[in-house]
Design a protein around this motif. Structure first.
Motif, PDB file in Angstrom:
ATOM      1  N   VAL A   1      16.825   1.673 -11.038  1.00  0.00           N
ATOM      2  CA  VAL A   1      17.014   3.115 -10.851  1.00  0.00           C
ATOM      3  C   VAL A   1      15.656   3.775 -10.625  1.00  0.00           C
ATOM      4  N   ILE A   2      15.645   4.738  -9.727  1.00  0.00           N
ATOM      5  CA  ILE A   2      14.488   5.608  -9.542  1.00  0.00           C
ATOM      6  C   ILE A   2      14.800   6.911 -10.261  1.00  0.00           C
ATOM      7  N   ILE A   3      13.949   7.274 -11.197  1.00  0.00           N
ATOM      8  CA  ILE A   3      14.174   8.454 -12.027  1.00  0.00           C
ATOM      9  C   ILE A   3      13.330   9.608 -11.506  1.00  0.00           C
ATOM     10  N   VAL A   4      13.946  10.747 -11.263  1.00  0.00           N
ATOM     11  CA  VAL A   4      13.221  11.923 -10.809  1.00  0.00           C
ATOM     12  C   VAL A   4      13.368  13.030 -11.854  1.00  0.00           C
ATOM     13  N   SER A   5      12.433  13.959 -11.855  1.00  0.00           N
ATOM     14  CA  SER A   5      12.396  14.972 -12.907  1.00  0.00           C
ATOM     15  C   SER A   5      13.176  16.245 -12.585  1.00  0.00           C
ATOM     16  N   ARG A   6      13.612  16.385 -11.311  1.00  0.00           N
ATOM     17  CA  ARG A   6      14.338  17.594 -10.902  1.00  0.00           C
ATOM     18  C   ARG A   6      15.445  17.238  -9.909  1.00  0.00           C
ATOM     19  N   GLU A   7      16.526  18.000  -9.949  1.00  0.00           N
ATOM     20  CA  GLU A   7      17.644  17.775  -9.024  1.00  0.00           C
ATOM     21  C   GLU A   7      17.199  17.880  -7.574  1.00  0.00           C
ATOM     22  N   SER A   8      16.262  18.781  -7.295  1.00  0.00           N
ATOM     23  CA  SER A   8      15.823  19.012  -5.920  1.00  0.00           C
ATOM     24  C   SER A   8      15.110  17.805  -5.313  1.00  0.00           C
TER      25      SER A   8
ATOM     26  N   ILE B   1      15.469  14.152  -1.613  1.00  0.00           N
ATOM     27  CA  ILE B   1      14.226  13.781  -0.925  1.00  0.00           C
ATOM     28  C   ILE B   1      14.002  12.275  -1.028  1.00  0.00           C
ATOM     29  N   VAL B   2      14.228  11.735  -2.219  1.00  0.00           N
ATOM     30  CA  VAL B   2      14.038  10.299  -2.430  1.00  0.00           C
ATOM     31  C   VAL B   2      15.083   9.499  -1.660  1.00  0.00           C
ATOM     32  N   ILE B   3      16.304   9.983  -1.629  1.00  0.00           N
ATOM     33  CA  ILE B   3      17.369   9.277  -0.910  1.00  0.00           C
ATOM     34  C   ILE B   3      17.157   9.386   0.599  1.00  0.00           C
ATOM     35  N   GLY B   4      16.790  10.576   1.080  1.00  0.00           N
ATOM     36  CA  GLY B   4      16.579  10.785   2.507  1.00  0.00           C
ATOM     37  C   GLY B   4      17.874  10.998   3.266  1.00  0.00           C
ATOM     38  N   LYS B   5      17.749  11.454   4.484  1.00  0.00           N
ATOM     39  CA  LYS B   5      18.922  11.694   5.319  1.00  0.00           C
ATOM     40  C   LYS B   5      19.639  10.377   5.605  1.00  0.00           C
ATOM     41  N   ASN B   6      20.915  10.352   5.252  1.00  0.00           N
ATOM     42  CA  ASN B   6      21.732   9.139   5.428  1.00  0.00           C
ATOM     43  C   ASN B   6      21.125   7.922   4.719  1.00  0.00           C
ATOM     44  N   GLY B   7      20.394   8.185   3.634  1.00  0.00           N
ATOM     45  CA  GLY B   7      19.817   7.084   2.843  1.00  0.00           C
ATOM     46  C   GLY B   7      18.581   6.448   3.455  1.00  0.00           C
ATOM     47  N   SER B   8      17.955   7.146   4.408  1.00  0.00           N
ATOM     48  CA  SER B   8      16.834   6.543   5.143  1.00  0.00           C
ATOM     49  C   SER B   8      15.617   6.255   4.259  1.00  0.00           C
ATOM     50  N   MET B   9      15.302   7.165   3.335  1.00  0.00           N
ATOM     51  CA  MET B   9      14.108   6.985   2.508  1.00  0.00           C
ATOM     52  C   MET B   9      14.286   5.861   1.492  1.00  0.00           C
TER      53      MET B   9
ATOM     54  N   LEU C   1      19.218  -0.112  -5.261  1.00  0.00           N
ATOM     55  CA  LEU C   1      18.530   1.050  -5.812  1.00  0.00           C
ATOM     56  C   LEU C   1      19.460   2.252  -5.900  1.00  0.00           C
ATOM     57  N   LYS C   2      19.300   3.023  -6.948  1.00  0.00           N
ATOM     58  CA  LYS C   2      19.983   4.309  -7.045  1.00  0.00           C
ATOM     59  C   LYS C   2      19.021   5.320  -7.674  1.00  0.00           C
ATOM     60  N   VAL C   3      19.327   6.584  -7.494  1.00  0.00           N
ATOM     61  CA  VAL C   3      18.455   7.652  -7.994  1.00  0.00           C
ATOM     62  C   VAL C   3      19.188   8.458  -9.052  1.00  0.00           C
ATOM     63  N   ILE C   4      18.531   8.692 -10.188  1.00  0.00           N
ATOM     64  CA  ILE C   4      19.103   9.533 -11.234  1.00  0.00           C
ATOM     65  C   ILE C   4      18.108  10.631 -11.602  1.00  0.00           C
ATOM     66  N   VAL C   5      18.618  11.686 -12.198  1.00  0.00           N
ATOM     67  CA  VAL C   5      17.776  12.813 -12.609  1.00  0.00           C
ATOM     68  C   VAL C   5      17.633  12.823 -14.127  1.00  0.00           C
ATOM     69  N   LYS C   6      16.413  12.863 -14.587  1.00  0.00           N
ATOM     70  CA  LYS C   6      16.109  13.038 -16.006  1.00  0.00           C
ATOM     71  C   LYS C   6      15.099  14.176 -16.075  1.00  0.00           C
ATOM     72  N   LYS C   7      15.579  15.360 -16.387  1.00  0.00           N
ATOM     73  CA  LYS C   7      14.738  16.544 -16.320  1.00  0.00           C
ATOM     74  C   LYS C   7      13.528  16.426 -17.243  1.00  0.00           C
ATOM     75  N   ASN C   8      12.368  16.745 -16.654  1.00  0.00           N
ATOM     76  CA  ASN C   8      11.103  16.776 -17.405  1.00  0.00           C
ATOM     77  C   ASN C   8      10.811  15.469 -18.147  1.00  0.00           C
ATOM     78  N   TRP C   9      11.117  14.339 -17.509  1.00  0.00           N
ATOM     79  CA  TRP C   9      10.928  13.056 -18.192  1.00  0.00           C
ATOM     80  C   TRP C   9       9.469  12.800 -18.559  1.00  0.00           C
TER      81      TRP C   9
END
Length: 309
Positions: free
Chosen positions: A243-250, A254-262, A286-294
Motif C-alpha cells: 500500500v502507498i499511504i498518503v496524508s490527504r485525500e487530494s 495524483i498518485v493513482i493518475g489518470k486511468n491508473g497511469s501513475m 499496489l493500492k493507495v490509502i489515506v491516513k491523514k497527517n500520518w
C-alpha cells in the motif's frame, strides 16, 4: 595481518550523495536514490567485505531539525548512527560548502558539537569531483578546513567510483582490530522485504512531482515466496502486495493518475529493481490509502518501522 571491523556513519546535508556512495561501496543497490533531497528516511546498513576487513556503512537521512513527527525521528536516526559508529564519514558536495552558514537553526554548528562530543574520528569525503575543476577542489578543501572541520579529506566521485579505493583504505586504518561482525556473505542486515518496500518509495520520488513524495509512505502487506524456488524455473515468482499511504485525500488521485497511469508507472519501475534483487519474476500489486497527517502520528510511525518515535 590482523582483521579489522567496525561501523561507519555516513552523514551530510540532503542530496550530497550519501545513498549513491553506499551503493558504490557495496557494489549493490541497497539505498534508494533520487534527484530530490531527503529521500532517505531509514538507516540502511551496507557491509563492505575484504580479506582482512569488514566495514558496516550506515546511510542516514540528510540533516534536518524538528521537535516532532517524522522530521524529529530522522534527526534521531542521525544521532543514533553517530553514537553507534567507530568513525564518522562526512560527505560533502561542492555546492554544499556555502550552504553551511545558511543552514537553519544552527544545525551545522549543532552537528559539529555532536561530533566533537562523540570524540569519534572523522573522514571527510568531498564528493562529485567529476563535476568541478581541480583548481576548485583545492579551494574547497581550504574552505572546509577554515570551518573547523577536522579530519582526513578524500576527494571522490560516488557516481563514477573515482578514489573509492583510497577512501576505503583511509577508513580501514581507523577500524578497530577484531573478528568480523557478520557472515562474510552478507551485504546488508536489512530484509529483502524492506528493500522491496524502499524500491516502491524510490519510484514515487522519481514519478511524482513537487512535495507529493514527502507525504507518501509505503508498507508491504504480503510477501509471498511460496513459488520462489519452484523446480520449474519458469514458474518461480514472488508475489508482493503493498500500500502507498498518503496524508490527504487530494493526493490519492495524483498518485493513482489518470486511468491508473501513475501507479502503473511506479509499479513497473519498482518491479524491475525487485526482480534484480530477488533473482526471479515479481508480481506487484499496489493500492493507495489515506491516513491523514500520518507524519505526525507517533503510533502509526512506529507501525511503519521508525525506531526513534
Amino acid at each position: 595481518m590482523s582483521k579489522r571491523s567496525g561501523f561507519v556513519a555516513i552523514i551530510g546535508l540532503p542530496n550530497a550523495g550519501k545513498s549513491t556512495l553506499l551503493n558504490t561501496l557495496i557494489k549493490q543497490k541497497l539505498s534508494i536514490v533520487s534527484p530530490r533531497p531527503q529521500t532517505t528516511r531509514y538507516r540502511i546498513e551496507g557491509i563492505y567485505q575484504s580479506e582482512n576487513s569488514q566495514i558496516v556503512f550506515v546511510d542516514t537521512p540528510g540533516f534536518i531539525r524538528s521537535d516532532k513527527g517524522l522530521e524529529h525521528i530522522l534527526e534521531k536516526e542521525i544521532e543514533a548512527a553517530i553514537d553507534n559508529s567507530d568513525l564518522i564519514l562526512f560527505i560533502i558536495e561542492p555546492i554544499n560548502i556555502d550552504e553551511f552558514a545558511r543552514y537553519p537553526s544552527g544545525l551545522f554548528e549543532a552537528f559539529k558539537k555532536k561530533v566533537m562530543e562523540s570524540k569519534k574520528p572523522v573522514v571527510i569525503a568531498l564528493n562529485k569531483i567529476d563535476t568541478i575543476k581541480k583548481e576548485k577542489i583545492i579551494i574547497l578543501k581550504e574552505d572546509i578546513r577554515s570551518r573547523d572541520l577536522s579530519g582526513t579529506i578524500v576527494e571522490i566521485s560516488a557516481l563514477t567510483g573515482d578514489n573509492i579505493d583510497r577512501l576505503i583504505k583511509t577508513i580501514e586504518e581507523y577500524m578497530p582490530e577484531g573478528e568480523f561482525l557478520y557472515n562474510p556473505d552478507y551485504v546488508t542486515v536489512k530484509s529483502e522485504r524492506f528493500l522491496c518496500q524502499e524500491f516502491i518509495r524510490e519510484q514515487i520520488f522519481y514519478t511524482l512531482q513537487n512535495e507529493v513524495p514527502y507525504e507518501c509512505a509505503v508498507n508491504i502487506e504480503e510477501f509471498d515466496e511460496s513459488d520462489r524456488y519452484n523446480e520449474d524455473v519458469n514458474r518461480q515468482i514472488v508475489r508482493i502486495k503493498a500500500v502507498i499511504i498518503v496524508s490527504r485525500e487530494s493526493l490519492k488521485p495524483i498518485v493513482i493518475g489518470k486511468n491508473g497511469s501513475m501507479i502503473k508507472k511506479i509499479g513497473i519501475g519498482a518491479r524491475k529493481s525487485m526482480e534484480d534483487l530477488l533473482g526471479c519474476k515479481t508480481f506487484l500489486e499496489l493500492k493507495v490509502i489515506v491516513k491523514k497527517n500520518w507524519t505526525r502520528d507517533r503510533f502509526f510511525l512506529s507501525e511503519l518501522g521508525y525506531e526513534k518515535v
